[in-house]
Design an enzyme around this catalytic site. Structure first.
Site, PDB file in Angstrom:
ATOM      1  N   GLU A 119      28.232  18.054  97.771  1.00  0.00           N
ATOM      2  CA  GLU A 119      28.080  18.777  99.229  1.00  0.00           C
ATOM      3  C   GLU A 119      29.577  19.177  99.340  1.00  0.00           C
ATOM      4  OE1 GLU A 119      26.864  18.403 103.529  1.00  0.00           O
ATOM      5  OE2 GLU A 119      26.805  16.471 102.331  1.00  0.00           O
TER       6      GLU A 119
ATOM      7  N   LYS B  54      24.309  20.813  97.477  1.00  0.00           N
ATOM      8  CA  LYS B  54      24.123  20.852  98.701  1.00  0.00           C
ATOM      9  C   LYS B  54      25.113  21.727  99.715  1.00  0.00           C
ATOM     10  CE  LYS B  54      22.526  18.147 102.860  1.00  0.00           C
ATOM     11  NZ  LYS B  54      23.482  18.484 103.743  1.00  0.00           N
TER      12      LYS B  54
END
Length: 185
Positions: A61, A103
């Site tokens: 992420e 992500k």
């Protein structure tokens, strides 16, 4: 990252199948800096390699925060720079890109920005960014042995994404201008 390898072994024994690491970036005049982009990308790649070594799936992420006065275009540019560096580091660390979950953040103007955008614009930025990431991943997967061709294709993909966003912005400007001009006539 200190001691992560041992902790991951324990998490796996407890039944963990996925893990997540978040690298956070802010957008301001001189930020994110090249150093912060490089450092976070390196850490995300090291984490991913360790996670895969322990038979789990890393959720990567790299998050450009929406805090600030930046435009959606600035967010898209910085997010692109961050993700590109992440993929470079993931490849250097021999992470199996098919075995990660990326992500990324949404492409949005900063929460203090005067530039507000529509849901359609948010979706367009997101779709272009997602497709660009997919294409860059395919290039990395299939052309790592041919760096010159790989670099040329990456440049083409970057240009394509920029043109898609510009085309959308130009269309939006034309649509907004049309009713005004017809009212004047």
């Amino acid at each position: 990252l200190d001691g992560l390898r041992e902790r991951l072994k324990e998490y796996y024994k407890l039944g963990a199948k996925f893990t997540k690491w978040r690298g956070v970036y802010i957008i301001k005049k001189d930020f994110p800096s090249k150093l912060s982009i490089q450092s976070n990308a390196h850490a995300l790649a090291r984490y991913s390699a360790l996670v895969q070594e322990n038979n789990m799936v890393p959720i990567v992420e790299p998050e450009v925060l929406m805090d600030g006065e930046h435009s959606a275009k600035e967010c898209a540019e910085k997010t692109s720079e961050v993700i590109k560096k992440c993929f470079e580091e993931l490849i250097l660390h021999k992470v199996d890109l098919k075995g990660i979950i990326l992500k990324p953040n949404m492409i949005l103007p900063g929460n203090k920005s005067k530039d507000k955008i529509s849901k359609e614009e948010i979706a367009t930025y997101g779709q272009v960014q997602e497709r660009k990431n997919q294409l860059l991943g395919l290039i990395n997967d299939n052309l790592s042995e041919h760096p010159q061709e790989s670099d040329q294709l990456k440049e083409i993909v970057e240009d394509w994404a920029e043109l898609k966003i510009e085309a959308f912005q130009n269309r939006r400007s034309w649509v907004r201008a049309t009713p005004t001009e017809s009212v004047k006539s």
